[in-house]
Design a protein around this motif. Sequence first.
Motif, short mmCIF file in Angstrom:
data_model
loop_
_atom_site.label_atom_id
_atom_site.label_comp_id
_atom_site.label_asym_id
_atom_site.label_seq_id
_atom_site.Cartn_x
_atom_site.Cartn_y
_atom_site.Cartn_z
N TYR A 48 -10.27 6.79 0.79
CA TYR A 48 -11.10 5.59 0.86
C TYR A 48 -10.89 4.86 2.20
N ARG A 49 -11.87 4.05 2.55
CA ARG A 49 -11.73 3.12 3.68
C ARG A 49 -11.47 1.74 3.09
N TYR A 50 -10.37 1.15 3.44
CA TYR A 50 -9.96 -0.12 2.85
C TYR A 50 -10.59 -1.29 3.59
N MET A 71 11.40 5.22 4.11
CA MET A 71 10.73 4.02 4.54
C MET A 71 9.26 4.08 4.15
N PRO A 72 8.77 3.16 3.31
CA PRO A 72 7.38 3.20 2.86
C PRO A 72 6.42 2.75 3.97
N VAL A 73 5.18 3.21 3.90
CA VAL A 73 4.14 2.81 4.83
C VAL A 73 3.11 2.00 4.07
N TYR A 74 2.82 0.79 4.54
CA TYR A 74 1.91 -0.10 3.83
C TYR A 74 0.57 -0.22 4.57
N ALA A 75 -0.44 -0.59 3.82
CA ALA A 75 -1.77 -0.77 4.41
C ALA A 75 -1.74 -1.90 5.43
N PRO A 76 -2.39 -1.71 6.58
CA PRO A 76 -2.40 -2.77 7.60
C PRO A 76 -3.24 -3.96 7.15
N VAL A 77 -2.64 -5.14 7.19
CA VAL A 77 -3.30 -6.37 6.75
C VAL A 77 -3.77 -7.16 7.96
N GLY A 78 -5.04 -7.63 7.91
CA GLY A 78 -5.61 -8.38 9.01
C GLY A 78 -5.75 -9.86 8.69
N ASN A 119 -6.30 -16.35 -4.56
CA ASN A 119 -7.64 -16.78 -4.19
C ASN A 119 -7.94 -16.68 -2.70
N VAL A 120 -6.96 -16.22 -1.95
CA VAL A 120 -7.14 -15.95 -0.53
C VAL A 120 -7.27 -14.44 -0.36
N TRP A 121 -8.26 -14.02 0.42
CA TRP A 121 -8.48 -12.59 0.65
C TRP A 121 -8.25 -12.27 2.12
N VAL A 122 -7.67 -11.09 2.36
CA VAL A 122 -7.36 -10.66 3.73
C VAL A 122 -8.03 -9.32 4.01
N SER A 123 -8.41 -9.11 5.25
CA SER A 123 -9.05 -7.85 5.64
C SER A 123 -8.01 -6.74 5.73
N LEU A 124 -8.48 -5.51 5.58
CA LEU A 124 -7.62 -4.33 5.65
C LEU A 124 -8.26 -3.29 6.58
N GLY A 125 -7.43 -2.60 7.33
CA GLY A 125 -7.91 -1.44 8.08
C GLY A 125 -9.00 -1.75 9.07
N ASP A 126 -10.09 -0.99 8.98
CA ASP A 126 -11.19 -1.04 9.94
C ASP A 126 -11.89 -2.40 9.87
N THR A 127 -11.82 -3.18 10.94
CA THR A 127 -12.40 -4.51 10.93
C THR A 127 -13.92 -4.47 10.89
N GLN A 128 -14.54 -3.32 11.18
CA GLN A 128 -15.99 -3.23 11.14
C GLN A 128 -16.53 -3.31 9.72
N THR A 129 -15.67 -3.10 8.73
CA THR A 129 -16.14 -3.11 7.33
C THR A 129 -15.79 -4.39 6.61
#
Length: 212
Positions: free
Chosen positions: A181-183, A35-42, A193-203
Amino acid sequence: MRIRINIKSALAGVALALAPVLASVAMAAQAGSAMPVYAPVGDVTTPPSGYLQFCRDNPSDCKASAQEARDIVLSRQAWKDLIALNDQVNQSVKPMTDLENYGKVEWWAYPTDGYGDCEDYVLFKRKLLIDAGWPRSALLITVVRDKKGEGHAVLMVKTDRGEFVLDNQEPKILSWRATGYRYVKRQSQSDQNVWVSLGDTQTTSIVSSKGD
């Protein structure tokens, strides 16, 4: 003397080399794989300013169109071809800052003169893969904080076996969790053309990547 890259010739060569992969892209995922693990998308966030400038300069490469999210089926042949393309671009493009190359602090462009910074490597790799038939929705321009804490851009390739990073700072293609890296954010799979946040919301407030 600068070495010029003939993008049309490069695209034709890579398209021919990657032709056998196209069938594997459309195949279903192999049964029984881990089972793959994917980057958390915000949430949806602001596109990098350099991406907006690139789209103004290259509107045909940024056509707004919603499309079905597709992942690459990572066959052995697909993996070999991905490594070959990553090596080809990393070796053919020489690193140079935007300030040195264009006289601007931040400028996203294809490295047609043989020089570029991190975003230029990413744009070139992505174009070669898309023109060779790989699904755009699996090839995502991504902004990160590198090991020095500086802004940097990489290409994340989303596959049935997880997400992998094509990087000009690292010769090997690594799993997204192995880069150190910090994503920050990346393109949406459904709309480039739509961008979504990843990982740490502070960045997620980072608008452009300054590293190379």
